[in-house]
Design an enzyme around this catalytic site. Structure first.
Site, PDB file in Angstrom:
ATOM      1  N   TYR A 143     -22.606  43.731 -36.091  1.00 51.19           N
ATOM      2  CA  TYR A 143     -23.344  44.063 -37.307  1.00 51.19           C
ATOM      3  C   TYR A 143     -22.497  44.878 -38.275  1.00 51.19           C
ATOM      4  O   TYR A 143     -22.853  45.032 -39.440  1.00 51.19           O
ATOM      5  CB  TYR A 143     -24.647  44.810 -36.973  1.00 51.19           C
ATOM      6  CG  TYR A 143     -25.672  43.960 -36.236  1.00 51.19           C
ATOM      7  CD1 TYR A 143     -25.288  42.851 -35.509  1.00 51.19           C
ATOM      8  CD2 TYR A 143     -27.015  44.264 -36.281  1.00 51.19           C
ATOM      9  CE1 TYR A 143     -26.207  42.073 -34.835  1.00 51.19           C
ATOM     10  CE2 TYR A 143     -27.953  43.493 -35.611  1.00 51.19           C
ATOM     11  CZ  TYR A 143     -27.535  42.397 -34.886  1.00 51.19           C
ATOM     12  OH  TYR A 143     -28.456  41.623 -34.218  1.00 51.19           O
ATOM     13  N   LYS A 192     -21.838  40.776 -21.786  1.00 55.38           N
ATOM     14  CA  LYS A 192     -21.524  39.357 -21.543  1.00 55.38           C
ATOM     15  C   LYS A 192     -20.058  39.313 -21.115  1.00 55.38           C
ATOM     16  O   LYS A 192     -19.218  38.639 -21.730  1.00 55.38           O
ATOM     17  CB  LYS A 192     -21.805  38.558 -22.826  1.00 55.38           C
ATOM     18  CG  LYS A 192     -21.682  37.052 -22.690  1.00 55.38           C
ATOM     19  CD  LYS A 192     -22.768  36.415 -21.831  1.00 55.38           C
ATOM     20  CE  LYS A 192     -22.467  34.933 -21.630  1.00 55.38           C
ATOM     21  NZ  LYS A 192     -23.367  34.309 -20.641  1.00 55.38           N
ATOM     22  N   ASP A 224     -27.820  37.053 -20.768  1.00 59.50           N
ATOM     23  CA  ASP A 224     -28.712  35.904 -20.565  1.00 59.50           C
ATOM     24  C   ASP A 224     -29.593  36.143 -19.338  1.00 59.50           C
ATOM     25  O   ASP A 224     -30.805  35.926 -19.362  1.00 59.50           O
ATOM     26  CB  ASP A 224     -27.921  34.588 -20.461  1.00 59.50           C
ATOM     27  CG  ASP A 224     -26.674  34.686 -19.585  1.00 59.50           C
ATOM     28  OD1 ASP A 224     -26.339  35.804 -19.117  1.00 59.50           O
ATOM     29  OD2 ASP A 224     -26.027  33.647 -19.358  1.00 59.50           O
ATOM     30  N   ASP A 248     -30.771  44.435 -30.146  1.00 60.18           N
ATOM     31  CA  ASP A 248     -31.671  43.925 -31.185  1.00 60.18           C
ATOM     32  C   ASP A 248     -32.561  42.832 -30.592  1.00 60.18           C
ATOM     33  O   ASP A 248     -33.793  42.838 -30.752  1.00 60.18           O
ATOM     34  CB  ASP A 248     -30.821  43.373 -32.342  1.00 60.18           C
ATOM     35  CG  ASP A 248     -31.659  42.962 -33.543  1.00 60.18           C
ATOM     36  OD1 ASP A 248     -32.824  43.398 -33.641  1.00 60.18           O
ATOM     37  OD2 ASP A 248     -31.143  42.192 -34.383  1.00 60.18           O
ATOM     38  N   ASP A 252     -36.847  43.151 -28.986  1.00 58.17           N
ATOM     39  CA  ASP A 252     -37.979  42.335 -29.459  1.00 58.17           C
ATOM     40  C   ASP A 252     -38.682  41.672 -28.277  1.00 58.17           C
ATOM     41  O   ASP A 252     -39.917  41.581 -28.233  1.00 58.17           O
ATOM     42  CB  ASP A 252     -37.508  41.238 -30.436  1.00 58.17           C
ATOM     43  CG  ASP A 252     -37.575  41.695 -31.892  1.00 58.17           C
ATOM     44  OD1 ASP A 252     -37.432  42.911 -32.133  1.00 58.17           O
ATOM     45  OD2 ASP A 252     -37.767  40.839 -32.777  1.00 58.17           O
TER      46      ASP A 252
HETATM   47  C1  IPM Z   1     -34.138  45.940 -36.101  1.00 55.16           C
HETATM   48  C2  IPM Z   1     -34.071  44.920 -37.198  1.00 55.16           C
HETATM   49  C3  IPM Z   1     -32.817  45.171 -37.997  1.00 55.16           C
HETATM   50  C4  IPM Z   1     -31.623  45.038 -37.065  1.00 55.16           C
HETATM   51  C5  IPM Z   1     -32.617  44.273 -39.225  1.00 55.16           C
HETATM   52  C6  IPM Z   1     -33.823  44.284 -40.136  1.00 55.16           C
HETATM   53  C7  IPM Z   1     -31.358  44.640 -39.980  1.00 55.16           C
HETATM   54  O1  IPM Z   1     -34.111  43.641 -36.658  1.00 55.16           O
HETATM   55  O2  IPM Z   1     -34.136  47.143 -36.411  1.00 55.16           O
HETATM   56  O3  IPM Z   1     -34.195  45.565 -34.940  1.00 55.16           O
HETATM   57  O4  IPM Z   1     -31.158  43.934 -36.837  1.00 55.16           O
HETATM   58  O5  IPM Z   1     -31.180  46.032 -36.564  1.00 55.16           O
HETATM   59 MG    MG Z   2     -34.554  43.615 -34.592  1.00 54.69          MG
END
Ligand code: IPM
Ligand code: MG
Length: 362
Positions: A143, A192, A224, A248, A252
């Site tokens: 990133y 990984k 994975d 990231d 989620d």
């Molecule tokens: C998060 C979000 C951010 C990231 C995006 C919106 C830049 O997905 O905080 O997880 O990828 O870090």
């Molecule tokens: Mg995110």
């Protein structure tokens, strides 16, 4: 009366609604304990683009640096989706993270007992409980690496670079080990390393740092496999330390298995003494913005993390968390965590915030 200064970035989409309720909770805590929480509203993301042309104005960063902590709602929305990369609202997040030196992102994922039915995993798996903290490296890796476009074998190509340095891995590994030490003493490092050189360096460094923490059991998992084990046996995980991108993605996934991403708080921390940033893991959810539908609990739980980690008010933090647990136990649900067959009508953002304030007894 102790005064605390908090930079407030409501941001875009549902951001202003959820931070509004979180601030009401903060005020209630202040009233109960005689603290003055002074919020300084600043612009970032789409709201800043509209007002100033830039996603992260210099003065926003300056105000944040002068505060004890930063509370952020969310940034982004359809309106700004076609802007070039460096002008997108998401740049504000990345700029805040790097500008404030927030290299450690703590994302706890807990399955609240009252929400067990919202867990999409098999009931016998959910019954074992989920209580994981993700420690996501936040200012390095792909990133923030070199990126661009160039001519390649298949014509124009886009590229991004993943790189991790020893010092960078050492400091995030220590955050993971320290956290694990205060919990169930298990740390899983996700990489990984069967493919990526950056992951091989990552793993070597984590192994080296582990020597300082003989009381913590360390294991390594390829990303994975980790994504699979998280849904197969989530109760086995205690603390997970991983790279920016893997964190990231996996956080989620963790959000979904704990019922709703609308419940997940986060803390982004730098070196001790520097302001931390607190935000819900969910995004700006433009589809439900302004409709009083968003779940404010992730932001309210982020305030609890802020009280504990930046303002050093652990008792107040516990109170907020207990209030949220009590509200859930009473059956209060926003639409995202409501199950078919739940008797009560779903609550809106404001009503849910009010319930938490009432549960605090303020
Ligand atoms: C998060 C979000 C951010 C990231 C995006 C919106 C830049 O997905 O905080 O997880 O990828 O870090
Ligand atoms: Mg995110």
């Amino acid at each position: 009366m102790a005064e605390y200064r908090i930079a407030l970035i409501p941001g875009d989409g549902i951001g202003p609604e959820v931070t509004g309720e979180a601030c009401a909770v903060l005020d209630a805590v202040g009233r109960r304990h005689g603290h003055a929480f002074r919020t300084l509203p600043v612009l970032a993301g789409g709201a800043a683009i509209d007002a100033t042309g830039a996603p992260l104005p210099d003065e926003t960063l300056e105000t944040c640096r002068e505060c004890d902590a930063v509370l952020l709602g969310a940034v982004g929305g359809w309106k700004w989706d076609t802007l070039p990369g460096h002008l997108r609202p998401e740049r504000a997040l990345l700029g805040l993270r790097s500008g404030l030196g927030l290299y450690a992102n703590l994302r706890p994922a807990t399955l609240h007992p009252a929400l067990a039915a919202a867990c999409p995993l098999r009931a016998d798996i959910a019954a074992q409980g989920i209580d994981v903290v993700f420690v996501r490296e936040l200012t390095g890796g792909m990133y923030f690496g070199d990126r661009g476009r160039r001519e390649g074998k298949f014509g124009l190509e886009g590229f991004d670079t993943e790189a991790y340095g020893v010092g960078e891995v050492e400091r995030i590994a220590r955050v993971g080990f320290e956290l694990a030490r205060g919990r169930r003493k298990k740390l899983t490092s996700v990489d990984k390393a069967n493919v990526l050189e950056s992951s091989r360096v990552w793993r070597e460094v984590v192994v080296r740092v582990a020597a300082e923490y003989p009381d913590v059991a360390l294991d390594h998992m390829y990303v994975d496999n980790a994504s699979m084990q998280l849904i197969r046996r989530p109760s086995d995980f205690d603390v997970v330390v991983t790279t920016n991108m893997f964190g990231d993605i996996l956080s989620d996934e963790a959000g979904q298995i704990t019922g709703s991403i609308g419940m997940l708080p986060s803390a982004s921390l730098g070196d001790p003494g520097k302001p931390g940033m607190y935000e819900p893991v969910h995004g700006s959810a433009p589809d439900i913005a302004g409709k009083d539908l968003a779940n404010p609990l992730a932001t309210i739980l982020s305030v609890a993390m802020m009280l504990r980690l930046s303002l050093k008010l652990p008792k107040e933090a516990d109170e907020v968390e207990r209030a949220v647990t009590a509200v859930l136990a009473s059956g209060a649900r926003t639409a995202d965590i409501r199950q078919p067959g739940d008797g009560n009508a779903p609550l809106g953002t404001k009503a849910m915030g009010r319930r938490v304030v009432e549960a605090l007894g303020a």
